[in-house]
Design an enzyme around this catalytic site. Sequence first.
Site, PDB file in Angstrom:
ATOM      1  N   ARG A 141       4.124  -4.754  -1.232  1.00 21.24           N
ATOM      2  CA  ARG A 141       3.573  -4.219  -2.049  1.00 21.24           C
ATOM      3  C   ARG A 141       4.673  -5.137  -3.389  1.00 21.24           C
ATOM      4  NH1 ARG A 141       4.213   1.333  -1.271  1.00 21.24           N
ATOM      5  NH2 ARG A 141       6.040   0.783   0.429  1.00 21.24           N
ATOM      6  N   ASP A 189       4.218   0.426   6.321  1.00 25.70           N
ATOM      7  CA  ASP A 189       3.342   1.504   5.928  1.00 25.70           C
ATOM      8  C   ASP A 189       2.478   1.780   6.368  1.00 25.70           C
ATOM      9  OD1 ASP A 189       5.060   1.100   3.987  1.00 25.70           O
ATOM     10  OD2 ASP A 189       4.010  -0.297   2.434  1.00 25.70           O
ATOM     11  N   ASP A 205      -0.002   0.009  -3.796  1.00 24.79           N
ATOM     12  CA  ASP A 205      -0.809  -0.274  -2.776  1.00 24.79           C
ATOM     13  C   ASP A 205      -2.392   0.706  -2.816  1.00 24.79           C
ATOM     14  OD1 ASP A 205      -0.988   1.704  -1.633  1.00 24.79           O
ATOM     15  OD2 ASP A 205       0.190   2.148   0.383  1.00 24.79           O
ATOM     16  N   TYR A 260       3.732 -11.896   7.422  1.00 21.60           N
ATOM     17  CA  TYR A 260       2.695 -10.827   6.779  1.00 21.60           C
ATOM     18  C   TYR A 260       1.162 -11.609   6.068  1.00 21.60           C
ATOM     19  CZ  TYR A 260       6.748  -7.605   6.626  1.00 21.60           C
ATOM     20  OH  TYR A 260       7.602  -6.395   7.455  1.00 21.60           O
TER      21      TYR A 260
END
Length: 300
Positions: free
Chosen positions: A180, A46, A88, A74
């Site tokens: 997310r 993203d 987010d 992550y």
Amino acid sequence: MGRKKGRDISGWIVVDKPAGVTSTSVVGKVRWALDAKKAGHAGTLDPAATGVLAIALGEATKTVPFITDAMKCYRFQVRFGASTSTDDAEGAVLETSDARPTDEAIAAALGAFRGDIMQVPPQVSAVKVEGERAYDLAREGVAMDLAARPLWVESLEVVARPDADTVELEMVCGKGGYVRSIARDLGRALGCLGHVAWLRRVWSGPFEAENGLSLDQIDTLARTPELDEKLLPLELGLDDLPEVKATVEGAVRLSHGNPGQVIASGIEFGTEVWVSRDGLAIAVGRYMGGEVHPDRVFNR
């Protein structure tokens, strides 16, 4: 049609992507900086996310699916107390909650997010819905019923709890994971709502963020031999596949896209492998007992 401009160079450049730029724009910059004819990336990040973005150049673009399929790690922060339209910090707040979970509640809730899970992508995602990308529809205000999809979560652990409103987590997962969605679903499970405050991809397959180049470094080294020296071998993209070695004759046959003889031991019939000659990849294909039937051939 004129020939596409640029050099025939093959390999990988690992970028530590900053927040605020798209994955596509990073590919464009790397391609320009190396004057490369062909470039692509493995696994979109993203715009707001940072970390590993592996850019494949030339023949390495044929190995992109293997990096896209590889395990990834992550590090991210979940902010409790609000759900957003994008899951987010970029999106509009949809709902708020005054509840805040205890450390114990968080630890207990994480169990449901490990192993084989089903995950519904965020409304704003690259998933295609009837031919259109979900994020385009979401921006038009269309609420979609996105189908849940399977995800393998190897590990999901608390790294830090800075305050009552936030928790920092680290997740190692397989292909197609949406951080997310984890934040959104964890917030719901804890009854306090949640979204991603920030997100960083620490590693992706064999590539690590801490070894990545910054965009400033790429700008500084653009069109220089020093940047060429940062190019990692195409073969890194094949890290997860077993290697077999071609015979002299097998190498010639494989390089023309035909089944070729290889030397291998302990490889099961039908296994996907990569074939080398003098350490360089010449093809990827199926091992068929003594020879490999190629699916992809590397021309260099």
